[in-house]
Scaffold this motif. Structure first.
Motif, PDB file in Angstrom:
ATOM      1  N   PHE A   1       5.722  -9.510  13.131  1.00 19.62           N
ATOM      2  CA  PHE A   1       6.305  -9.603  11.788  1.00 19.62           C
ATOM      3  C   PHE A   1       5.221  -9.942  10.765  1.00 19.62           C
ATOM      4  N   GLY A   2       4.351 -10.883  11.087  1.00 20.14           N
ATOM      5  CA  GLY A   2       3.277 -11.225  10.166  1.00 20.14           C
ATOM      6  C   GLY A   2       2.374 -10.040   9.866  1.00 20.14           C
ATOM      7  N   LEU A   3       2.055  -9.258  10.891  1.00 17.15           N
ATOM      8  CA  LEU A   3       1.203  -8.085  10.690  1.00 17.15           C
ATOM      9  C   LEU A   3       1.917  -7.011   9.875  1.00 17.15           C
ATOM     10  N   VAL A   4       3.204  -6.832  10.112  1.00 19.57           N
ATOM     11  CA  VAL A   4       3.973  -5.867   9.317  1.00 19.57           C
ATOM     12  C   VAL A   4       3.991  -6.285   7.849  1.00 19.57           C
ATOM     13  N   ALA A   5       4.202  -7.575   7.600  1.00 21.90           N
ATOM     14  CA  ALA A   5       4.192  -8.071   6.224  1.00 21.90           C
ATOM     15  C   ALA A   5       2.830  -7.837   5.576  1.00 21.90           C
ATOM     16  N   LEU A   6       1.756  -8.025   6.347  1.00 21.75           N
ATOM     17  CA  LEU A   6       0.413  -7.777   5.823  1.00 21.75           C
ATOM     18  C   LEU A   6       0.222  -6.314   5.465  1.00 21.75           C
ATOM     19  N   VAL A   7       0.657  -5.416   6.332  1.00 20.33           N
ATOM     20  CA  VAL A   7       0.516  -3.982   6.078  1.00 20.33           C
ATOM     21  C   VAL A   7       1.312  -3.576   4.831  1.00 20.33           C
ATOM     22  N   VAL A   8       2.537  -4.072   4.716  1.00 19.30           N
ATOM     23  CA  VAL A   8       3.359  -3.740   3.548  1.00 19.30           C
ATOM     24  C   VAL A   8       2.709  -4.263   2.274  1.00 19.30           C
ATOM     25  N   LEU A   9       2.216  -5.503   2.316  1.00 20.42           N
ATOM     26  CA  LEU A   9       1.578  -6.090   1.142  1.00 20.42           C
ATOM     27  C   LEU A   9       0.321  -5.314   0.756  1.00 20.42           C
ATOM     28  N   ALA A  10      -0.483  -4.948   1.748  1.00 21.86           N
ATOM     29  CA  ALA A  10      -1.711  -4.206   1.471  1.00 21.86           C
ATOM     30  C   ALA A  10      -1.407  -2.823   0.912  1.00 21.86           C
ATOM     31  N   ALA A  11      -0.470  -2.120   1.541  1.00 24.29           N
ATOM     32  CA  ALA A  11      -0.137  -0.769   1.090  1.00 24.29           C
ATOM     33  C   ALA A  11       0.443  -0.783  -0.321  1.00 24.29           C
ATOM     34  N   ALA A  12       1.314  -1.755  -0.592  1.00 23.30           N
ATOM     35  CA  ALA A  12       1.920  -1.836  -1.925  1.00 23.30           C
ATOM     36  C   ALA A  12       0.869  -2.180  -2.978  1.00 23.30           C
ATOM     37  N   THR A  13      -0.051  -3.073  -2.641  1.00 22.75           N
ATOM     38  CA  THR A  13      -1.081  -3.471  -3.598  1.00 22.75           C
ATOM     39  C   THR A  13      -2.034  -2.324  -3.900  1.00 22.75           C
ATOM     40  N   ILE A  14      -2.527  -1.687  -2.849  1.00 32.24           N
ATOM     41  CA  ILE A  14      -3.474  -0.584  -3.053  1.00 32.24           C
ATOM     42  C   ILE A  14      -2.800   0.575  -3.777  1.00 32.24           C
ATOM     43  N   GLY A  15      -1.590   0.930  -3.340  1.00 32.79           N
ATOM     44  CA  GLY A  15      -0.881   2.041  -3.973  1.00 32.79           C
ATOM     45  C   GLY A  15      -0.591   1.784  -5.435  1.00 32.79           C
ATOM     46  N   ALA A  16      -0.067   0.588  -5.759  1.00 30.13           N
ATOM     47  CA  ALA A  16       0.254   0.274  -7.148  1.00 30.13           C
ATOM     48  C   ALA A  16      -1.006   0.212  -7.997  1.00 30.13           C
ATOM     49  N   SER A  17      -2.080  -0.351  -7.450  1.00 25.28           N
ATOM     50  CA  SER A  17      -3.333  -0.465  -8.214  1.00 25.28           C
ATOM     51  C   SER A  17      -3.901   0.900  -8.564  1.00 25.28           C
ATOM     52  N   LEU A  18      -3.907   1.807  -7.601  1.00 22.95           N
ATOM     53  CA  LEU A  18      -4.478   3.136  -7.851  1.00 22.95           C
ATOM     54  C   LEU A  18      -3.600   3.964  -8.778  1.00 22.95           C
ATOM     55  N   LEU A  19      -2.289   3.834  -8.644  1.00 18.06           N
ATOM     56  CA  LEU A  19      -1.385   4.614  -9.490  1.00 18.06           C
ATOM     57  C   LEU A  19      -1.364   4.098 -10.928  1.00 18.06           C
ATOM     58  N   ILE A  20      -1.421   2.792 -11.102  1.00 16.42           N
ATOM     59  CA  ILE A  20      -1.293   2.200 -12.434  1.00 16.42           C
ATOM     60  C   ILE A  20      -2.632   2.092 -13.149  1.00 16.42           C
ATOM     61  N   VAL A  21      -3.664   1.679 -12.421  1.00 18.58           N
ATOM     62  CA  VAL A  21      -4.971   1.441 -13.042  1.00 18.58           C
ATOM     63  C   VAL A  21      -5.879   2.657 -12.930  1.00 18.58           C
ATOM     64  N   GLY A  22      -5.953   3.267 -11.731  1.00 16.50           N
ATOM     65  CA  GLY A  22      -6.769   4.462 -11.581  1.00 16.50           C
ATOM     66  C   GLY A  22      -7.713   4.401 -10.398  1.00 16.50           C
ATOM     67  N   ARG A  23      -8.395   5.535 -10.134  1.00 17.11           N
ATOM     68  CA  ARG A  23      -9.279   5.682  -8.975  1.00 17.11           C
ATOM     69  C   ARG A  23     -10.738   5.847  -9.397  1.00 17.11           C
ATOM     70  N   GLN A  24     -11.179   5.052 -10.326  1.00 15.84           N
ATOM     71  CA  GLN A  24     -12.562   5.139 -10.783  1.00 15.84           C
ATOM     72  C   GLN A  24     -13.501   4.592  -9.700  1.00 15.84           C
TER      73      GLN A  24
END
Length: 289
Positions: A138-161
């Motif tokens: 469960f802890g690892l799943v939570a980590l994966v979800v948190l990482a994926a959501a953070t990276i995805g939101a950052s790239l979509l909202i801020v950009g891929r410079q």
């Protein structure tokens, strides 16, 4: 010879039932975890909270300059991901895993179900490892979800410079994505160690509040101790030190020594916590519930 003598003997009602395997215990613990509103809400939070953080930080006119990648966070999605990583590793990840692991054993004491659970053909050792495995996953799943959501939101909202590394080098988006993902992956060993620490407090204290709060408080104390000067001799042994090992991936040349040291340190903390927890549970008197 009488008919009763020839008849096959009926099985005795006192015959021992076949003991449930580890797989059955894991399945049962997984079902219990899925039924908890707290665990489901936690996963939803790890999915939605990063989006809100990225939106709020990205809307700031002045980026946070008190962190390694904060100054670039409002104009670079990779830097935003690393900014969130730095904050999450210090204050969020120990809490996320402790919320579930800290209650894993204490809930049996709270509801008085030890006798019921341990007399239904499941041994203490199998129940122990089932709870450990389910909590770690469960802890690892939570980590994966948190990482994926953070990276995805950052790239979509801020950009891929292109990302500016710690040594001033420019990292192209393709390589930067791999390094950011690897940086989040380095959180797994210390996260598992904090999970095991929460399990220990859950077994020892028989109290969910202690099982959840104690690892978080210990993590905060270690963060404060690690920020002090003159403690270089003990800093490698602090459980929070591996949370900072990802910095070597963003330097030029890259170095992975701290990551390997963090894996070893986390393994020692995990092993010691699990051994202590198992011994406490093995000698637990369940006659009272």
């Amino acid at each position: 010879m009488t008919a009763s003598t020839l008849a096959s003997p009926r099985p005795s009602n006192t015959c021992a039932r076949k003991e449930a395997g580890l797989g059955s215990a894991i399945l049962w613990e997984t079902r219990k975890l899925r039924a908890q509103l707290r665990s489901r809400a936690l996963l939803v939070g790890t999915l939605l909270a990063p989006v809100a953080v990225v939106l709020v930080v990205g809307a700031q006119s002045r980026p946070p300059k008190d962190s390694l990648f904060g100054r670039f966070s409002t104009e670079n999605g990779f830097a935003m991901s690393l900014l969130v990583l730095g904050f999450a590793s210090q204050w969020i990840l120990p809490l996320v895993t402790a919320i579930v692991a800290g209650d894993a054993f204490a809930s049996e004491d709270q509801h008085g179900t030890w006798k019921t659970v341990l007399t239904r053909s499941v041994s203490r050792s199998r129940l122990f490892w089932a709870k450990v495995l389910v909590s770690v996953v469960f802890g690892l799943v939570a980590l994966v979800v948190l990482a994926a959501a953070t990276i995805g939101a950052s790239l979509l909202i801020v950009g891929r410079q292109p990302l500016t590394g710690l040594s001033g080098q420019l990292i192209e988006p393709g390589a930067a994505l791999g390094l950011v993902a690897a940086s989040w992956a380095t959180m797994a060993p210390p996260l598992i160690a904090f999970t095991c620490l929460a399990l220990l407090f859950s077994v020892w204290s028989r109290n969910a509040a202690v099982g959840i709060a104690a690892p978080v408080v210990i993590g905060m104390v270690m963060q404060l101790v690690g920020s002090l000067g003159g403690i270089e001799a003990i800093r490698p042994y602090l459980l929070t030190t591996p949370f900072e090992a990802w910095h070597g991936l963003l330097a030029e040349p890259r170095f992975t020594g701290p990551i390997l040291d963090g894996v070893l340190s986390s393994a020692v903390w995990s092993g010691a916590s699990l051994v202590a927890a198992f011994l406490v549970l093995r000698h637990r008197d369940i006659t009272g519930g």
